[in-house]
Design an enzyme around this catalytic site. Sequence first.
Site, PDB file in Angstrom:
ATOM      1  N   LYS A  66       0.857  -1.365  -0.068  1.00  0.00           N
ATOM      2  CA  LYS A  66      -0.023   0.003   0.073  1.00  0.00           C
ATOM      3  C   LYS A  66       0.816   1.290  -0.072  1.00  0.00           C
ATOM      4  O   LYS A  66       0.511   2.186   0.612  1.00  0.00           O
ATOM      5  CB  LYS A  66      -0.970   0.131   1.103  1.00  0.00           C
ATOM      6  N   ARG A  67       2.094   1.175  -0.700  1.00  0.00           N
ATOM      7  CA  ARG A  67       2.801   2.451  -0.757  1.00  0.00           C
ATOM      8  C   ARG A  67       1.995   3.719  -1.416  1.00  0.00           C
ATOM      9  O   ARG A  67       1.473   3.321  -2.389  1.00  0.00           O
ATOM     10  CB  ARG A  67       4.092   2.107  -1.526  1.00  0.00           C
TER      11      ARG A  67
END
Lengths: 231, 231
Positions: B89-90
Site C-alpha cells: 500500500k505504498r
Amino acid sequence: MSTFVEKLQAAAQQNNSLLCIGLDPDPRLMPIADVAEFNQAIVEATSDLVCAYKPNLGFYESLGPAGTEALEQTLKAIPSWIPVIGDSKRGDIGNTATAYAKAMFDVWGFDCVTVNPFGGQDSLEPFLNYQDKGVLVWCRSSNPGARELQDLIATPPLGGGDSRPFYEWVAISAAKWNTNGNVGLVVGATYPDELRTIRELCPDMPILIPGIGAQEGSLEKSTMAGIDAHG
Amino acid sequence: MSTFVEKLQAAAQQNNSLLCIGLDPDPRLMPIADVAEFNQAIVEATSDLVCAYKPNLGFYESLGPAGTEALEQTLKAIPSWIPVIGDSKRGDIGNTATAYAKAMFDVWGFDCVTVNPFGGQDSLEPFLNYQDKGVLVWCRSSNPGARELQDLIATPPLGGGDSRPFYEWVAISAAKWNTNGNVGLVVGATYPDELRTIRELCPDMPILIPGIGAQEGSLEKSTMAGIDAHG
C-alpha cells in the site's frame, strides 16, 4: 519518558528552530558514495539548527539490505534529544496496521511517523495507541497531481455536514483522532492558502510542511500560514 | 518476458483458480516459530491451488532484519510461474515514489504491488511506468472505518462531474491511469454492493478482493460481484 510533542518543543526551544531536515539520500545526487557517512555529515553540521530529523524510508528501502544498514547507522548518529520522524506514509487495516506501527515504533524506534489517512480511524488506531509517539497524518500533498482526489468537494453520505474539499475532511478527522494529543498533519508548502485553512481547522496540532527547496514552496508564505496558535 | 497480467492469467488457467493466498505471518498465531519455514509449508501445500501469492510487507517489517531474511526465503520458495503481489500500500510523491517503486520491483522483484491512490496520478507514475508489472490501486477497504473518508460523497471542484462516493472516483481515476494496461484494484470483500459498482466502472481490470476469512467477507457474494467481463 517525554512524549514526542514535549521532545519536539524542547528541541525547538534549545535550537530556537522550527526546521525539520529530511534525510532522503539519493545516491545519484550525493557527493560521496556512502549513505550513512553522508547523513552523519549532515547531522553533525546541523544538529544545532533543527527541531527534528526526518528520514524517508523509501530511499533506504530502494537500496536493499545496504539501505537498512545505512538507516540504522544514521539513527545512531542523531543526538538522542532530537526527535526523529520516520517518514513512511504507512496506511493499512487491522493487524497489518498493528504490524506497521510495531515496525516503525518498536523495531526502528522512531519518535513519530507519517501515516496515510485513507483507511479511516480504525486503520490508524494501532499508531495512535502509542501515546508517547507522534502520528502525522498526510493531509494535503505538495505535488501537481494532489488536486485529482484530495480536492474533490465532499459531503458526508448521511448529510448534516458542510461541503468541503476532501483534504479538509482529512484535517477534521485528524482532529477527532487526536484524543491522546499525539496527532499532527503533513501539508505541502506549495499550497499556502490550503495550509492556512487547515491551520484554522486544527489550531494547536503540529504541522509538518515539506516542499521548501526542490519543490519550490515559499518558506515565508508557509511559515506565516502554518504557525500555530501560540506563534 | 510476460507481463503481470499474462502471468496471472496463465497461472489462473494452469491451476483453474482465482485464489490469491496472503502470506501474512503473525508469530503469535503460527504453529511453528520459523516464518520462512511456515510460509514454505503453505506454498508447498497450495502451489497447485492458487493464481497468485501475496506477502504483506508489514508483517515482515515488524520482525526487523529477521523479517527481511524470512521474506527473501519465502520468495525463493514460490515457483517462478506463479505471480507474487507485494502488498505494501505504498503511496508518496516525486522521487520518494520512484524510490518505493524501485524497492518493490527491482530490489524485491515483485510481479505486482498494491498502492495507495491518495497522492493522485503523478504519485503513482513511477509504479505505472514499469509496464510489465502490475499495480493494484487500493480503492475500497474492508474495515469498519472505511466509510469515514472513502464514502464521502464527492464532486469535481470545477463542476462537470457526477456526485459519487470518493471510492468510486478512485476507481474512475484508476481506469484513467491504466494506459499501459497494468492497473487493477483492491476492493474489500466485506462490501459486495460497492464491489459490484466498482466492477461496472472498471469491467476489465483485475480486482484483488481481500477480506474472506478473518474479516468475514462472503466468498460467494464477492465472486459473483467481482468476476470480470469475461467471467
